[in-house]
Design a protein around this motif. Structure first.
Motif, short mmCIF file in Angstrom:
data_model
loop_
_atom_site.label_atom_id
_atom_site.label_comp_id
_atom_site.label_asym_id
_atom_site.label_seq_id
_atom_site.Cartn_x
_atom_site.Cartn_y
_atom_site.Cartn_z
N ALA A 81 -12.02 20.72 -9.96
CA ALA A 81 -11.80 20.15 -11.29
C ALA A 81 -10.67 19.12 -11.24
O ALA A 81 -10.80 18.01 -11.78
CB ALA A 81 -11.48 21.25 -12.29
N SER A 82 -9.58 19.45 -10.55
CA SER A 82 -8.46 18.52 -10.56
C SER A 82 -8.79 17.28 -9.73
O SER A 82 -8.36 16.18 -10.03
CB SER A 82 -7.17 19.18 -10.07
OG SER A 82 -7.42 19.97 -8.95
N PHE A 83 -9.62 17.45 -8.71
CA PHE A 83 -10.05 16.30 -7.90
C PHE A 83 -10.75 15.27 -8.79
O PHE A 83 -10.48 14.07 -8.71
CB PHE A 83 -11.00 16.79 -6.81
CG PHE A 83 -11.33 15.75 -5.79
CD1 PHE A 83 -10.44 15.45 -4.77
CD2 PHE A 83 -12.53 15.07 -5.84
CE1 PHE A 83 -10.75 14.49 -3.83
CE2 PHE A 83 -12.85 14.11 -4.90
CZ PHE A 83 -11.95 13.81 -3.88
N ILE A 84 -11.64 15.76 -9.65
CA ILE A 84 -12.42 14.86 -10.52
C ILE A 84 -11.51 14.07 -11.45
O ILE A 84 -11.80 12.93 -11.79
CB ILE A 84 -13.44 15.69 -11.34
CG1 ILE A 84 -14.51 16.24 -10.40
CG2 ILE A 84 -14.07 14.86 -12.44
CD1 ILE A 84 -15.40 17.26 -11.06
N VAL A 85 -10.40 14.68 -11.86
CA VAL A 85 -9.48 13.96 -12.76
C VAL A 85 -8.52 13.07 -11.97
O VAL A 85 -8.27 11.92 -12.33
CB VAL A 85 -8.69 14.97 -13.62
CG1 VAL A 85 -7.68 14.23 -14.50
CG2 VAL A 85 -9.64 15.80 -14.46
N ILE A 86 -8.00 13.62 -10.88
CA ILE A 86 -6.92 12.92 -10.19
C ILE A 86 -7.42 11.73 -9.38
O ILE A 86 -6.74 10.71 -9.28
CB ILE A 86 -6.14 13.91 -9.29
CG1 ILE A 86 -5.37 14.84 -10.21
CG2 ILE A 86 -5.20 13.18 -8.36
CD1 ILE A 86 -4.53 15.83 -9.49
N LEU A 91 0.79 -1.23 0.00
CA LEU A 91 0.00 0.00 0.00
C LEU A 91 0.83 1.29 0.00
O LEU A 91 0.50 2.26 -0.70
CB LEU A 91 -0.87 -0.03 1.26
CG LEU A 91 -1.53 1.25 1.70
CD1 LEU A 91 -2.73 1.51 0.81
CD2 LEU A 91 -1.96 1.14 3.15
N ILE A 92 1.91 1.29 0.79
CA ILE A 92 2.59 2.56 1.07
C ILE A 92 3.00 3.30 -0.21
O ILE A 92 2.73 4.49 -0.37
CB ILE A 92 3.82 2.32 1.97
CG1 ILE A 92 3.34 2.02 3.39
CG2 ILE A 92 4.76 3.50 1.96
CD1 ILE A 92 2.77 3.22 4.12
N ALA A 93 3.60 2.58 -1.16
CA ALA A 93 4.04 3.25 -2.39
C ALA A 93 2.84 3.85 -3.11
O ALA A 93 2.92 4.95 -3.68
CB ALA A 93 4.77 2.27 -3.30
N GLY A 94 1.69 3.14 -3.07
CA GLY A 94 0.48 3.65 -3.72
C GLY A 94 0.00 4.94 -3.07
O GLY A 94 -0.35 5.90 -3.75
N ILE A 95 0.02 4.96 -1.76
CA ILE A 95 -0.42 6.17 -1.06
C ILE A 95 0.55 7.32 -1.32
O ILE A 95 0.15 8.45 -1.54
CB ILE A 95 -0.52 5.91 0.46
CG1 ILE A 95 -1.69 4.97 0.71
CG2 ILE A 95 -0.70 7.20 1.21
CD1 ILE A 95 -2.10 4.89 2.14
N PHE A 96 1.85 7.01 -1.33
CA PHE A 96 2.84 8.04 -1.65
C PHE A 96 2.52 8.66 -3.01
O PHE A 96 2.48 9.88 -3.17
CB PHE A 96 4.25 7.42 -1.71
CG PHE A 96 4.88 7.20 -0.36
CD1 PHE A 96 4.13 7.27 0.80
CD2 PHE A 96 6.23 6.92 -0.26
CE1 PHE A 96 4.72 7.04 2.05
CE2 PHE A 96 6.84 6.71 0.98
CZ PHE A 96 6.07 6.76 2.12
N ALA A 97 2.29 7.77 -3.99
CA ALA A 97 2.04 8.27 -5.35
C ALA A 97 0.78 9.13 -5.38
O ALA A 97 0.78 10.23 -5.92
CB ALA A 97 1.90 7.10 -6.32
N GLN A 98 -0.29 8.62 -4.75
CA GLN A 98 -1.53 9.39 -4.77
C GLN A 98 -1.34 10.75 -4.10
O GLN A 98 -1.77 11.78 -4.60
CB GLN A 98 -2.64 8.62 -4.05
CG GLN A 98 -3.96 9.33 -4.19
CD GLN A 98 -5.07 8.71 -3.35
OE1 GLN A 98 -4.86 8.35 -2.19
NE2 GLN A 98 -6.22 8.57 -3.95
N THR A 99 -0.66 10.76 -2.96
CA THR A 99 -0.53 12.00 -2.21
C THR A 99 0.31 13.05 -2.95
O THR A 99 -0.04 14.22 -2.99
CB THR A 99 0.09 11.73 -0.82
OG1 THR A 99 -0.70 10.73 -0.19
CG2 THR A 99 0.10 12.98 0.01
N ASN A 110 -2.45 0.52 -9.97
CA ASN A 110 -2.06 -0.54 -9.05
C ASN A 110 -1.77 0.01 -7.66
O ASN A 110 -1.07 -0.61 -6.87
CB ASN A 110 -0.82 -1.26 -9.59
CG ASN A 110 0.36 -0.30 -9.64
OD1 ASN A 110 0.20 0.90 -9.44
ND2 ASN A 110 1.54 -0.83 -9.88
N THR A 111 -2.31 1.22 -7.37
CA THR A 111 -1.99 1.88 -6.11
C THR A 111 -2.51 1.10 -4.91
O THR A 111 -1.79 0.87 -3.95
CB THR A 111 -2.60 3.30 -6.09
OG1 THR A 111 -3.88 3.25 -6.72
CG2 THR A 111 -1.73 4.28 -6.81
#
Lengths: 269, 334
Positions: free
Chosen positions: A177-182, A64-72, A190-191
Motif C-alpha cells: 500500500a505504501s509503495f503505491i503512494v510513495i 540526482l543525488i539529493a533526489g535519490i536521498f529524499a526518495q530513499t 523535482n527528484t
C-alpha cells in the motif's frame, strides 16, 4: 520518576530492542544498504546520459543525488509501518500494552530506531555518490543541515506509516500500500527530472510536493545547485527548508496523536 | 474473601449490521482472591475477548469490570500495575535472547536496570531456561517460548495473573511441564484466571470452572460439580450394523442412569452410567445376549464435548464447525 522521564526511559528500552534486531538480522541491514547503492548506480549511469548535461547544461549526478536521498529516506520510513504491523500480528503490542509503560514509548522507540536505519542508508548512499563523482560543494555544517532536513522529513513520514501499520495490520499489505503512494509521490517531484517538463497538473503537484522542497533544500545545502538551472519561481521551492520543516511539523501534529490513540485501542487478532 | 476479578454484564460487539458478532453477551465472572478460575469454552466462545477486556486491551461496549477493585475502563493504568498477562501467542522477541526479553520487560515495569537484570536471571532459573538464557529465542522450542512468555508475565510479581490458553499448541510433554509451573505459582498464592479449550486442563489447574459459550457463562462450579451435571461417566458403544441401533438403545437404556443418545451416522449409542468398570462388563454381557455385534465399546469420562452437549444441546465440535464458516469471534476480534 516523572511521566516524561518514564516515557524517555521506555522509548530508549524499545529503541534498544529494535536496534538489537538490526544487529542480529544482518540481511535486514544488507538490504537497507544495497537498495540505495543500487539506486545511486542505476540512476547515475542510466538516466545521466539520457537527461544529463547535453540537455540541461547541468551535471546530472550532482542534480540526482539529493533526489535519490529524499526518495530513499521516504521509502525507509515505511519500515516503521511494516514493523508495527508485524509486532501487532505477533501479539507483541498486546504484551507491551499490558505493561504499565508509557503508551507513546512504543511508537517513539519504533520511529527513533528507524531514524538509525535512515542514517545508515544516507551514509551508504553518500559514500556511493562520492565514488561515482558526486561532491559536497558547500561546507560540512550545511551538508549536515541538509541531511537533517531529510531525516526530519522522513521521521514525520514514519509517523504516518505508524498509523497506517496499526490500521492495516498486515505487514505485507503495509508495504504494498505504501509503495503505491510513495512511488508517485517521490517521482512527481523535482527528484529526478526538471518539473518544468511535466504536464501542468503534474507540474503544479511537483511544485508543492514536499518531497520536491526536501530535495531542493538538500541540493542547496549540499551546494549542488547550478546557476543555469534555478528553482521554479514558487514559494515552496524558493523557501525549501522552511516549507519542508512546516510540512514535517504539520504531519507530526496530526499523526503523532492519531497514532498514539490508535495504538491504545489496537489489539492482535 | 474478596474478589480479585469482578465482571458484570460485559458486552463486546464486533462489526455492525449483518456482520455483527456479539463476542461478549452479558458475561458475569468472579475470581476470588488467591483462587484459580478456568474459563472453559470452544474457539470463538469469547474467552480471549474476556481476557482482553479484563487486561485493558479492549474497552467493553457494555457492563463493568474491575481487577483488584480498580475499574478497567476508568483506570487502565492502575489495573496494569497489578496484573501479569500471557496471551494466546507467545509474545517474545525472536531476535533477543531469553535474558534480553525478560530484562526489557523488567525495565518497562521500571524496576531499575540492576533489579531488572537480577529478576530476569531469577526467572530464567525458575523456569528451567538458565542454560538457554543467553541464546536467541528463535532457537527455542514452543514449550520454551511459552515458559519465557509466562516468565515475562511474572517479572513484577503481580498478585493477579491472566493466562490465555497457556498450553494450546504444545506437545503433551511441554503441556505437563507448563501445568507443573502454573501449579507452583498458584500454590504461592497468585490469583489466576486462565482460559482453555480442555476440560482436563481446567480440571487439573482450576479451583472453579466457568463454561463460556456465545459470550456468556452458561455454567459455573468446581470440576466435580460440572461433571455431575454432565452425568459423570458414560458408556459408549459403536455397533457394527446400523440395524442393531434400536436393540443397542434398548439394552443400554436398561443399565444407564440417564437418557440414551443415538448417532445414526457413526452408529454410536451413548448413555450416562454410574458404577465404573462393572457397568461396562454388564453392558458387554447384555449386548452379547441381545446378539448385537459391537465394533467399539468404552467407558468414558466426560470431556468438554460432553459438557457442551449437556449444557447447550450441541457438541463443541459442531460449534467449531459452524463458526469456521463464518468469521469466528476471535478472528473478528480486533
Amino acid at each position: 520518576m516523572s511521566a516524561l522521564s518514564h516515557t524517555v526511559a521506555d522509548a530508549v528500552t524499545v529503541t534498544r530492542r529494535n536496534l538489537i534486531k538490526i544487529k542480529r538480522v544482518p540481511d535486514l541491514l544488507v538490504f537497507t544498504t544495497l537498495s540505495p547503492i543500487m539506486f545511486v548506480l542505476l540512476f547515475a549511469y542510466i538516466f545521466a546520459g539520457a537527461i544529463g548535461e547535453q540537455n540541461t547544461g547541468v551535471d546530472y549526478k550532482e542534480f540526482l543525488i539529493a533526489g535519490i536521498f529524499a526518495q530513499t529516506v521516504v521509502f525507509g520510513s515505511t519500515f516503521t509501518g511494516f514493523s508495527l504491523a508485524e509486532d501487532l500480528q505477533k501479539g507483541f503490542i498486546d504484551r507491551f500494552r499490558t505493561l504499565p509503560m508509557s503508551p507513546s514509548a512504543m511508537l517513539i522507540g519504533r520511529t527513533m530506531s528507524d531514524v538509525v536505519n535512515n542514517v545508515i542508508s544516507l551514509v551508504v548512499m553518500g559514500l556511493t555518490g562520492l565514488l561515482v563523482g558526486w561532491r559536497i560543494r558547500s561546507n560540512p555544517l550545511d551538508a549536515l543541515a541538509g541531511a537533517l532536513v531529510l531525516l526530519v522529513f522522513a521521521y514525520a513520514i514514519s509517523w504516518i506509516m505508524a498509523y497506517v501499520g496499526l490500521i492495516v495490520r498486515t505487514p505485507e499489505v503495509v508495504n504494498n500500500a505504501s509503495f503505491i503512494v510513495i512511488f508517485p509521490l517521490t517521482f512527481i517531484a523535482n527528484t529526478f527530472v526538471n518539473p518544468e517538463t511535466l504536464p501542468t497538473v503534474l507540474k503544479n503537484f511537483a511544485y508543492w510536493n514536499p518531497v520536491s522542497s526536501v530535495t531542493q533544500a538538500a541540493r542547496e545545502l549540499f551546494g549542488n545547485t547550478n546557476p543555469n538551472f534555478p528553482p521554479p519561481d514558487v514559494w515552496s521551492l524558493q523557501h525549501p527548508v522552511l516549507y519542508s520543516l512546516l510540512w514535517s511539523v504539520a504531519v507530526m501534529a496530526v499523526f503523532v496523536p492519531l497514532s498514539v490513540r490508535q495504538y491504545q485501542r489496537t489489539t492482535s487478532r | 474473601m474478596t474478589d480479585a476479578v469482578e465482571a458484570e454484564g460485559l458486552v463486546k460487539v464486533y462489526g455492525s449490521g449483518d456482520g455483527e458478532v456479539r463476542a461478549l453477551d452479558g458475561l458475569d465472572l468472579r475470581v476470588a482472591e488467591g483462587t484459580v478460575v478456568g474459563l472453559l469454552g470452544p474457539n470463538g466462545a469469547g474467552k480471549t475477548t474476556t481476557i482482553k477486556v479484563l487486561t485493558t486491551l479492549l474497552v467493553p461496549d457494555g457492563g463493568r469490570a474491575s481487577v483488584n477493585g480498580t475499574d478497567v475502563v476508568a483506570d487502565p493504568a492502575g489495573v496494569k500495575r497489578t496484573i501479569g498477562v500471557s496471551g494466546q501467542y507467545a509474545a517474545v522477541d525472536e531476535y533477543l535472547t531469553g535474558f534480553e526479553n525478560l530484562d526489557m520487560v523488567g525495565r518497562l515495569y521500571h524496576l531499575g536496570a540492576k533489579a531488572a537484570r537480577e529478576r530476569a536471571r531469577e526467572l530464567l532459573a525458575q523456569f528451567d531456561l538458565a542454560d538457554a538464557g543467553d541464546r536467541q529465542v528463535k532457537g527455542y522450542s514452543g514449550g520454551m517460548r511459552r515458559r519465557l512468555d509466562l516468565a515475562g508475565a511474572l517479572v513484577a510479581r503481580p498478585p493477579i495473573l491472566f493466562l490465555d490458553e497457556p498450553t494450546t499448541g504444545l506437545d503433551p510433554r511441554s503441556r505437563l511441564g507448563m501445568w507443573k509451573v502454573i501449579d507452583e505459582l498458584v500454590r504461592e498464592g497468585t490469583t489466576l484466571l486462565l482460559t482453555t479449550q480442555y476440560l482436563e486442563e481446567a480440571d487439573q489447574l482450576a479451583d472453579r470452572i466457568a463454561v463460556i459459550d456465545h459470550g456468556r457463562v452458561i455454567a459455573e462450579g468446581t470440576a466435580d460439580e460440572l461433571k455431575d451435571q454432565v452425568g459423570g461417566e458414560r458408556v459408549e458403544v459403536v455397533v457394527a450394523d446400523a440395524a442393531d441401533l434400536g436393540r443397542a438403545h434398548e439394552v443400554l437404556g436398561g443399565i444407564g442412569i440417564g437418557e440414551v443418545g443415538v448417532d445414526d451416522r457413526t452408529r454410536r449409542v451413548t448413555v450416562p452410567v454410574s458404577g465404573g468398570a462393572s457397568v461396562l462388563v454388564e453392558a458387554v454381557r447384555r449386548l452379547d445376549d441381545a446378539g448385537v455385534t459391537v465394533s467399539d465399546l468404552a467407558l468414558r469420562r466426560p470431556t468438554l464435548d460432553d459438557v457442551f452437549l449437556t449444557l447447550t444441546g450441541r457438541s463443541a465440535e459442531e460449534i467449531d464447525d459452524t463458526e469456521d464458516q463464518q468469521p469466528s469471534t476471535e478472528e473478528v476480534a480486533s
